[in-house]
Design a protein around this motif. Structure first.
Motif, mmCIF file in Angstrom:
data_model
loop_
_atom_site.group_PDB
_atom_site.id
_atom_site.type_symbol
_atom_site.label_atom_id
_atom_site.label_comp_id
_atom_site.label_asym_id
_atom_site.label_seq_id
_atom_site.Cartn_x
_atom_site.Cartn_y
_atom_site.Cartn_z
ATOM 1 N N PRO A 80 0.839 -1.201 0.000
ATOM 2 C CA PRO A 80 0.000 0.000 0.000
ATOM 3 C C PRO A 80 0.874 1.252 0.000
ATOM 4 C CG PRO A 80 0.082 -0.924 2.197
ATOM 5 C CD PRO A 80 0.841 -1.877 1.313
ATOM 6 N N GLN A 81 0.513 2.208 -0.827
ATOM 7 C CA GLN A 81 1.230 3.482 -0.779
ATOM 8 C C GLN A 81 0.873 4.205 0.511
ATOM 9 O OE1 GLN A 81 1.037 6.012 -4.253
ATOM 10 N NE2 GLN A 81 0.997 4.260 -5.643
ATOM 11 N N ARG A 82 1.845 4.934 1.044
ATOM 12 C CA ARG A 82 1.604 5.692 2.264
ATOM 13 C C ARG A 82 2.408 6.989 2.202
ATOM 14 N NH1 ARG A 82 5.677 4.362 6.143
ATOM 15 N NH2 ARG A 82 7.152 2.826 5.320
ATOM 16 N N GLY A 83 1.841 8.026 2.789
ATOM 17 C CA GLY A 83 2.495 9.326 2.756
ATOM 18 C C GLY A 83 1.515 10.419 2.410
ATOM 19 N N ALA A 84 1.834 11.641 2.837
ATOM 20 C CA ALA A 84 0.908 12.759 2.674
ATOM 21 C C ALA A 84 0.890 13.324 1.265
ATOM 22 C CB ALA A 84 1.260 13.868 3.667
ATOM 23 N N ASP A 85 1.960 13.132 0.502
ATOM 24 C CA ASP A 85 2.003 13.640 -0.865
ATOM 25 C C ASP A 85 2.766 12.638 -1.727
ATOM 26 O OD1 ASP A 85 4.762 14.062 -0.338
ATOM 27 O OD2 ASP A 85 4.408 16.141 0.238
ATOM 28 N N PHE A 86 2.850 12.929 -3.028
ATOM 29 C CA PHE A 86 3.418 11.949 -3.950
ATOM 30 C C PHE A 86 4.891 11.690 -3.650
ATOM 31 C CE2 PHE A 86 4.863 10.805 -8.409
ATOM 32 C CZ PHE A 86 4.411 9.499 -8.306
ATOM 33 N N ALA A 87 5.635 12.744 -3.341
ATOM 34 C CA ALA A 87 7.050 12.546 -3.025
ATOM 35 C C ALA A 87 7.207 11.619 -1.821
ATOM 36 C CB ALA A 87 7.722 13.891 -2.761
ATOM 37 N N ALA A 156 16.233 7.196 -2.028
ATOM 38 C CA ALA A 156 15.038 7.887 -2.530
ATOM 39 C C ALA A 156 14.591 8.998 -1.595
ATOM 40 C CB ALA A 156 13.898 6.885 -2.740
ATOM 41 N N VAL A 157 15.130 9.047 -0.395
ATOM 42 C CA VAL A 157 14.822 10.154 0.518
ATOM 43 C C VAL A 157 15.144 11.495 -0.138
ATOM 44 C CG1 VAL A 157 17.083 10.186 1.660
ATOM 45 C CG2 VAL A 157 15.025 10.881 2.923
ATOM 46 N N ALA A 158 16.012 11.496 -1.139
ATOM 47 C CA ALA A 158 16.316 12.737 -1.869
ATOM 48 C C ALA A 158 15.073 13.351 -2.498
ATOM 49 C CB ALA A 158 17.356 12.455 -2.954
ATOM 50 N N LEU A 159 14.069 12.541 -2.784
ATOM 51 C CA LEU A 159 12.867 13.036 -3.456
ATOM 52 C C LEU A 159 12.029 13.950 -2.569
ATOM 53 C CD1 LEU A 159 11.749 9.762 -5.267
ATOM 54 C CD2 LEU A 159 13.038 11.679 -6.224
ATOM 55 N N ARG A 160 12.263 13.899 -1.273
ATOM 56 C CA ARG A 160 11.480 14.765 -0.370
ATOM 57 C C ARG A 160 11.672 16.236 -0.705
ATOM 58 N NH1 ARG A 160 9.024 12.169 3.715
ATOM 59 N NH2 ARG A 160 9.848 10.170 4.465
ATOM 60 N N ALA A 161 12.810 16.585 -1.287
ATOM 61 C CA ALA A 161 13.093 17.984 -1.602
ATOM 62 C C ALA A 161 12.678 18.365 -3.014
ATOM 63 C CB ALA A 161 14.591 18.257 -1.423
ATOM 64 N N VAL A 162 12.048 17.431 -3.751
ATOM 65 C CA VAL A 162 11.745 17.661 -5.167
ATOM 66 C C VAL A 162 10.261 17.978 -5.356
ATOM 67 C CG1 VAL A 162 11.718 16.626 -7.460
ATOM 68 C CG2 VAL A 162 13.611 16.129 -5.891
ATOM 69 N N PRO A 163 9.924 19.141 -5.932
ATOM 70 C CA PRO A 163 8.528 19.407 -6.279
ATOM 71 C C PRO A 163 8.091 18.463 -7.404
ATOM 72 C CG PRO A 163 9.833 21.431 -6.258
ATOM 73 C CD PRO A 163 10.798 20.292 -6.228
ATOM 74 N N MET A 164 7.016 17.748 -7.190
ATOM 75 C CA MET A 164 6.554 16.774 -8.168
ATOM 76 C C MET A 164 5.568 17.393 -9.150
ATOM 77 S SD MET A 164 8.058 13.906 -7.682
ATOM 78 C CE MET A 164 9.369 13.531 -6.511
ATOM 79 N N THR A 173 15.160 16.476 -9.716
ATOM 80 C CA THR A 173 15.490 15.145 -9.215
ATOM 81 C C THR A 173 16.959 14.837 -9.466
ATOM 82 O OG1 THR A 173 13.220 14.379 -9.583
ATOM 83 C CG2 THR A 173 14.926 12.687 -9.386
ATOM 84 N N TRP A 174 17.425 15.151 -10.662
ATOM 85 C CA TRP A 174 18.839 14.932 -10.981
ATOM 86 C C TRP A 174 19.730 15.699 -9.993
ATOM 87 C CZ3 TRP A 174 20.770 12.054 -15.223
ATOM 88 C CH2 TRP A 174 22.167 12.131 -15.395
ATOM 89 N N SER A 175 19.358 16.950 -9.732
ATOM 90 C CA SER A 175 20.153 17.773 -8.805
ATOM 91 C C SER A 175 20.113 17.214 -7.389
ATOM 92 C CB SER A 175 19.633 19.212 -8.809
ATOM 93 O OG SER A 175 19.796 19.809 -10.073
ATOM 94 N N ALA A 176 18.951 16.747 -6.955
ATOM 95 C CA ALA A 176 18.830 16.204 -5.600
ATOM 96 C C ALA A 176 19.670 14.945 -5.435
ATOM 97 C CB ALA A 176 17.360 15.907 -5.300
ATOM 98 N N LEU A 177 19.727 14.119 -6.464
ATOM 99 C CA LEU A 177 20.567 12.921 -6.400
ATOM 100 C C LEU A 177 22.049 13.314 -6.364
ATOM 101 C CD1 LEU A 177 18.651 10.713 -8.994
ATOM 102 C CD2 LEU A 177 18.588 10.487 -6.503
ATOM 103 N N ALA A 178 22.407 14.296 -7.171
ATOM 104 C CA ALA A 178 23.805 14.750 -7.189
ATOM 105 C C ALA A 178 24.218 15.322 -5.839
ATOM 106 C CB ALA A 178 24.000 15.795 -8.283
ATOM 107 N N GLU A 179 23.312 16.027 -5.176
ATOM 108 C CA GLU A 179 23.624 16.605 -3.868
ATOM 109 C C GLU A 179 23.904 15.526 -2.827
ATOM 110 O OE1 GLU A 179 20.401 19.183 -2.995
ATOM 111 O OE2 GLU A 179 20.961 20.652 -4.549
ATOM 112 N N ARG A 180 23.399 14.331 -3.053
ATOM 113 C CA ARG A 180 23.679 13.216 -2.151
ATOM 114 C C ARG A 180 24.919 12.436 -2.584
ATOM 115 N NH1 ARG A 180 19.920 12.387 1.605
ATOM 116 N NH2 ARG A 180 20.682 10.278 2.043
#
Length: 226
Positions: A80-87, A156-164, A173-180
């Motif tokens: 089941p998907q869980r979470g308040a938003d898509f990210a 994938a925690v990097a996606l929390r900072a990405v506007p979907m 997304t590319w930038s968020a992955l690079a920052e990690r």
């Protein structure tokens, strides 16, 4: 063995593909979504050497093509998907897969690219396995992305900072992955299905699939209405 993760909504009228309305009705849009999901599940099932997992929002029992969709994922792990938003739902889906299959890489796709083939998915899995890749990202023509592969799915925690769902989602997304510190390798750009023009264009790429047949069914009713 790579986990091939499909993140999808149950194709319930009024809850999916609302940007196809008009010209589609809510029921027609859900049937188009069900066809796209079934074509995607087929491609995943036929991809060699992967473990299929579905992260689902909603209930297949409430969906169009409920019986066929349930049969298509028989034997799969369905989360089941869980979470308040898509990210957040994406982050949790990757984390849940990491818990279920420790140490496995994950390639995640959605239900909006029914033109995917087993060969294209297998190529993405192989690219993720290359020594120079910590991640792979398949951007979409509208600025989003259609695939994300991670050697360590907890990244994938990097996606929390990405506007979907914006024209900059792919770049962000590319930038968020690079920052990690992740070395990300690009996959081919694909067109995903958001609106009616997308649906027609993607149907033309795979004219023999369920998705194309459902798009054609909507077009026939457009002629009748006119």
């Amino acid at each position: 063995m790579t986990v091939l993760l499909v993140v999808a909504k149950a194709p319930v009228p009024g809850a999916v593909k609302t940007r196809l309305c008009p010209p589609a009705t809510g029921v027609q849009a859900a049937r188009v979504a069900a066809a796209a999901l079934r074509d995607t599940l087929d491609a995943v099932r036929e991809t060699p050497g992967v473990t299929p997992v579905l992260a689902l929002a909603g209930r297949l029992a409430d969906a169009e093509e409920a019986a066929a969709l349930s049969a298509a994922v028989a034997g799969w792990l369905v989360l089941p998907q869980r979470g308040a938003d898509f990210a957040a739902r994406l982050v949790h889906a990757h984390a849940d897969v990491a818990d279920a299959f420790p140490g496995r890489p994950v390639l995640q796709i959605g239900m909006d690219t029914p033109q995917l083939t087993p060969a294209r998915l297998a190529a993405a899995v192989r690219r993720l396995a290359d020594a120079d890749a910590d991640a792979v990202l398949g951007r979409a023509a509208d600025g989003g992305w259609w695939a994300l592969g991670l050697r360590d799915p907890r990244q994938a925690v990097a996606l929390r900072a990405v506007p979907m769902s914006t024209p900059d989602t792919g770049r962000s997304t590319w930038s968020a992955l690079a920052e990690r510190g992740l070395r990300t390798v690009p996959l081919p750009v694909l067109r995903d299905v958001d609106d009616w023009s997308d649906a027609r264009a993607v149907a033309a790429v795979v004219p023999g699939g369920r998705f194309a047949r459902q798009v054609a069914a909507v077009r026939r009713t457009m002629v009748v209405r006119a």
